[in-house]
Design a protein around this motif. Structure first.
Motif, PDB file in Angstrom:
ATOM      1  N   GLN A  16       0.804  -1.219   0.000  1.00 27.41           N
ATOM      2  CA  GLN A  16       0.000   0.000   0.000  1.00 27.41           C
ATOM      3  C   GLN A  16       0.842   1.277   0.000  1.00 27.41           C
ATOM      4  O   GLN A  16       0.398   2.310  -0.514  1.00 27.41           O
ATOM      5  N   GLN A  17       2.058   1.204   0.555  1.00 30.61           N
ATOM      6  CA  GLN A  17       2.826   2.424   0.798  1.00 30.61           C
ATOM      7  C   GLN A  17       4.166   2.496   0.064  1.00 30.61           C
ATOM      8  O   GLN A  17       4.890   3.484   0.230  1.00 30.61           O
ATOM      9  N   ALA A  18       4.495   1.511  -0.752  1.00 23.01           N
ATOM     10  CA  ALA A  18       5.804   1.515  -1.405  1.00 23.01           C
ATOM     11  C   ALA A  18       6.007   2.750  -2.271  1.00 23.01           C
ATOM     12  O   ALA A  18       7.108   3.321  -2.319  1.00 23.01           O
ATOM     13  N   ALA A  19       4.969   3.195  -2.945  1.00 26.21           N
ATOM     14  CA  ALA A  19       5.094   4.391  -3.785  1.00 26.21           C
ATOM     15  C   ALA A  19       5.401   5.620  -2.935  1.00 26.21           C
ATOM     16  O   ALA A  19       6.221   6.467  -3.315  1.00 26.21           O
ATOM     17  N   SER A  20       4.754   5.701  -1.771  1.00 30.67           N
ATOM     18  CA  SER A  20       5.034   6.811  -0.857  1.00 30.67           C
ATOM     19  C   SER A  20       6.459   6.747  -0.341  1.00 30.67           C
ATOM     20  O   SER A  20       7.158   7.773  -0.242  1.00 30.67           O
ATOM     21  N   MET A  21       6.918   5.559  -0.013  1.00 29.15           N
ATOM     22  CA  MET A  21       8.291   5.383   0.448  1.00 29.15           C
ATOM     23  C   MET A  21       9.284   5.804  -0.635  1.00 29.15           C
ATOM     24  O   MET A  21      10.271   6.497  -0.373  1.00 29.15           O
ATOM     25  N   ALA A  22       9.022   5.370  -1.868  1.00 28.48           N
ATOM     26  CA  ALA A  22       9.920   5.692  -2.977  1.00 28.48           C
ATOM     27  C   ALA A  22      10.018   7.195  -3.206  1.00 28.48           C
ATOM     28  O   ALA A  22      11.088   7.721  -3.524  1.00 28.48           O
ATOM     29  N   GLN A  23       8.917   7.885  -3.041  1.00 32.65           N
ATOM     30  CA  GLN A  23       8.918   9.332  -3.228  1.00 32.65           C
ATOM     31  C   GLN A  23       9.813  10.013  -2.194  1.00 32.65           C
ATOM     32  O   GLN A  23      10.536  10.966  -2.506  1.00 32.65           O
ATOM     33  N   VAL A  24       9.769   9.526  -0.966  1.00 33.06           N
ATOM     34  CA  VAL A  24      10.597  10.106   0.098  1.00 33.06           C
ATOM     35  C   VAL A  24      12.074   9.758  -0.115  1.00 33.06           C
ATOM     36  O   VAL A  24      12.964  10.583   0.116  1.00 33.06           O
ATOM     37  N   ILE A  25      12.345   8.539  -0.578  1.00 33.35           N
ATOM     38  CA  ILE A  25      13.727   8.076  -0.757  1.00 33.35           C
ATOM     39  C   ILE A  25      14.401   8.776  -1.929  1.00 33.35           C
ATOM     40  O   ILE A  25      15.573   9.153  -1.860  1.00 33.35           O
TER      41      ILE A  25
END
Length: 323
Positions: free
Chosen positions: A70-79
């Protein structure tokens, strides 16, 4: 950011016999007796752990996978783009696939895994799915100092990926030391993405480490089979049992191998006595409240930059950066 330029090599699947024997000898002479949990993961142990993750009581893997999905895209944006992804204890690689698929143009993937069989299996799948990502495996114990291999393309940052609540298997001082290693390896622009299991009902916690099918018990006792095979020891495995209980004050599951009777085992000519009901510690599984984990990270010079968790607050994935 500058990576070490030294050449990298794959280390052997198993620790040298002398190292294994020294660790076991030291642990069996201790009071109380204990064995390092890193030796769980021979080929059979790694396969059993994958089975543990499929047991209905073992919520940790399912919940963490749901968070990643659910949150991998959000994580990638921060990374951010162009990361060199370094994973401690890569295991089967299912979580890694979700992360790599979400990241923008990662330059390389460096799994550090003590089990070469688990490493080979996960890398075959990852290399086929991500042909544009350079694979640079290290078969080693991530608790030891290793030189990271240099990828063909210069990364913009280093991301340490440490899912699965494995950090909880270390005592506080050891966990802090490992967070300090992350601080050093991530560099000034890097980050660490760490999974932690959160404190909850002790009944739920104990069920997760005592599944009805007995897979976790088989996994624990497989350690004795390994010592019999690799060190020519003579554990009567049927005369030992798995026990995992939650220590509320310490905030952790404590897993022991318990002797069913007065008995002896032998190592290189030495005799080790076990009393009936004597416990041998083999693993801690620490559980955290979010504020206490943030305090521990701060001691390592790290700050919690962002947290992703499930709706029931059972598990969390946290992004840590240098303060």
């Amino acid at each position: 950011m500058k990576l070490p330029s030294s050449a990298w090599q794959l280390s052997p699947e198993h620790a040298a016999r002398d190292e294994l024997a020294a660790d076991v000898r030291k642990g069996l002479r201790a009071t109380p007796k204990r064995l390092p949990s890193k030796y769980f993961y021979d080929a059979r142990g790694s396969a059993l752990f994958e089975q543990i993750c499929e047991q209905p009581e073992y919520y940790l893997t399912r919940v963490e996978l749901d968070i990643l999905q659910q949150q991998a895209a959000s994580m990638a944006q921060v990374i951010g783009p162009g990361a060199l992804v370094v994973e401690y204890g890569s295991g089967s690689g299912i979580k890694t696939q979700l992360l790599l698929a979400a990241l923008e143009a990662p330059v390389a993937y460096v799994p550090i895994e003590i089990s070469s069989s688990a490493l080979d299996t996960s890398l075959d799948e990852l290399a086929a799915r991500f042909p544009d990502i350079q694979m640079l495996p290290l078969c080693a114990d991530f608790n030891t100092t290793v030189s990271l291999p240099r990828p063909r393309r210069e990364p913009r940052s280093v991301l340490i990926f440490f899912p699965g609540s494995t950090l909880g298997n270390f005592e506080s001082a050891e966990a802090l030391r490992l967070l300090k290693v992350m601080h050093a390896e991530m560099g000034p622009q890097g980050a660490a993405l760490v999974g932690i299991d959160l404190k909850k009902d002790p009944k739920v916690l104990e069920a997760a480490y005592n599944d009805a099918a007995g897979v976790t018990a088989e996994f624990t006792l497989n350690l004795l089979h390994r010592l019999n095979r690799e060190l020519d020891m003579d554990f009567d495995v049927e005369q030992f049992q798995h026990r995992a209980r939650y220590n509320v004050l310490a905030g952790r599951i404590e897993t022991h191998i318990v002797s069913r009777a007065d008995q002896q085992v032998h190592l290189d000519g030495a005799t080790i006595e076990f009393a009936a009901c004597e416990k041998m510690l083999v693993e801690y599984s620490c559980k955290y409240a979010l504020p206490e984990f943030a305090r521990m990270a701060a001691q390592a010079g790290l700050a919690v930059h962002q947290t992703w968790t499930d709706d029931e607050q059972r598990f969390a994935i946290q992004l840590l950066r240098r303060v």
